[in-house]
Design an enzyme around this catalytic site. Structure first.
Site, PDB file in Angstrom:
ATOM      1  N   PRO A   2      14.369 -23.047  -9.396  1.00  0.00           N
ATOM      2  CA  PRO A   2      15.096 -24.099 -10.011  1.00  0.00           C
ATOM      3  C   PRO A   2      16.153 -25.001  -9.109  1.00  0.00           C
ATOM      4  O   PRO A   2      16.857 -24.681  -8.616  1.00  0.00           O
ATOM      5  CB  PRO A   2      15.773 -23.744 -11.342  1.00  0.00           C
ATOM      6  N   GLU A   3      15.236 -26.007  -8.923  1.00  0.00           N
ATOM      7  CA  GLU A   3      16.032 -27.069  -8.304  1.00  0.00           C
ATOM      8  C   GLU A   3      16.551 -28.081  -9.528  1.00  0.00           C
ATOM      9  O   GLU A   3      16.435 -28.327 -10.419  1.00  0.00           O
ATOM     10  CB  GLU A   3      15.040 -27.535  -7.058  1.00  0.00           C
ATOM     11  N   ARG A 112      16.733 -10.874 -10.943  1.00  0.00           N
ATOM     12  CA  ARG A 112      17.291 -10.140  -9.276  1.00  0.00           C
ATOM     13  C   ARG A 112      18.890 -10.462  -9.146  1.00  0.00           C
ATOM     14  O   ARG A 112      19.518 -10.143  -8.376  1.00  0.00           O
ATOM     15  CB  ARG A 112      17.258 -11.543  -8.609  1.00  0.00           C
ATOM     16  N   ARG A 151      25.711 -36.652  12.943  1.00  0.00           N
ATOM     17  CA  ARG A 151      25.432 -35.299  12.417  1.00  0.00           C
ATOM     18  C   ARG A 151      24.535 -34.539  13.595  1.00  0.00           C
ATOM     19  O   ARG A 151      23.176 -35.151  14.170  1.00  0.00           O
ATOM     20  CB  ARG A 151      25.298 -35.035  11.459  1.00  0.00           C
TER      21      ARG A 151
END
Length: 270
Positions: A2-3, A112, A151
């Site tokens: 799930p995002e 899990r 970055r």
DNA sequence: CTGAGATCCTGGGGGC
DNA sequence: TGCCCCCAGGATCTCA
């Protein structure tokens, strides 16, 4: 896993089913999955609480309670939040269950056992480490350009870092990079401004389209009604190693970036 | 501050 | 066919 789009879909489903209801009992069969503030016992602390608002922040579902406290739920990879009605059989792998006064139940299941439901105090800054919301006005192309400046980390790893942008996970990072035509291993600070603008647009766009299709059920994801999403059927690269790129017919390859499987077109992602 | 690596779990896929 | 091994993966913590 799930995002943002999946958690948004779940939050909307919960809003339609348990918003305004009152918790009459709580069961915790795996202690580590339900976390309460020091001195409080989770099962006792939530009794009698009414659910006054339901929202999403990053990949977290948030149930606000009458007392001002909130339940903050992280599903990790295989967590599920499913609403059941009186008489429904127990949902498999349910470790935390909230029963409402009308006998409907919110099951928090996770094969899990990585998921967590956390009871937080009123005003607690539980999300202080989370970055900008992709749909908020604060996430502008200019802001994105500034965030990436200097970055060295691969752009794919940057997108997965919840401290920068909240809610993007492996599926949508891969899909947005494909849509923008950007190679996932490119150092974030090396992207050109036009490329960053394309990626900004692609991110917001792919997340919106995924919400419209109620998320991606690649692995275990189901919504609050226990139903699968539809976006897994229109993925361009994620999980499609060996397949052909829908845009240029190039070969889709899988590499590993930041310890995660990464799918991309070896021909048109530069 | 930044980035890298370990950790937690178990179903299911791969290998034989 | 059946059995064993081993891996994926998000957030959090530790360490350099």
């Amino acid at each position: 896993m799930p995002e943002l789009p999946e958690v948004e879909t779940i939050a909307r489903g919960l809003r339609a089913t348990i918003l305004g209801k009152t918790i009459s009992s709580a069961t915790v069969s795996l202690k580590k999955m339900a976390v309460a503030p020091p001195g409080l016992v989770f099962q006792e602390a939530v009794l009698g609480e009414r659910i006054t608002a339901i929202s999403r922040r990053g990949k977290y579902a948030v149930l606000e309670l009458r007392s001002g406290r909130a339940l903050v739920i992280s599903l990790r990879m295989t967590g599920r939040l499913v609403v059941q009605q009186a008489g429904d059989p127990p949902y498999p792998y349910t470790y935390v269950e909230l029963t409402m006064t009308d006998k409907s139940r919110l099951a928090f299941a996770d094969v899990r056992q990585f998921g967590r439901v956390r009871l937080v105090e009123r005003g607690e800054a539980w999300d202080s480490a989370l970055g900008v919301e992709p749909f908020s006005g604060a996430f502008t192309p200019e802001r994105f350009i500034a965030m990436l400046s200097g970055r060295t980390t691969p752009i794919k790893a940057f997108l997965l870092d919840q401290r920068r942008i909240a809610g993007v996970g492996n599926i949508y990072a891969c899909e947005a990079l494909w849509e923008a035509g950007i190679r996932p291993g490119t150092p974030a600070g090396r992207l050109t401004k036009p490329a960053i603008r394309r990626l900004h647009h692609a991110l917001v766009n792919v997340l919106e389209r995924a919400i419209d299709m109620r998320g991606s059920s690649v692995d275990d994801y189901v919504d609050a009604e226990g139903l699968k999403g539809g976006f897994q059927n229109v993925l361009s690269v994620y999980g499609r190693a060996g397949g052909k790129c829908p845009r240029c017919r190039g070969e889709i390859v899988r590499t590993v970036i930041a310890q995660r499987g990464t799918w991309w077109c070896s021909k048109c992602q530069k």
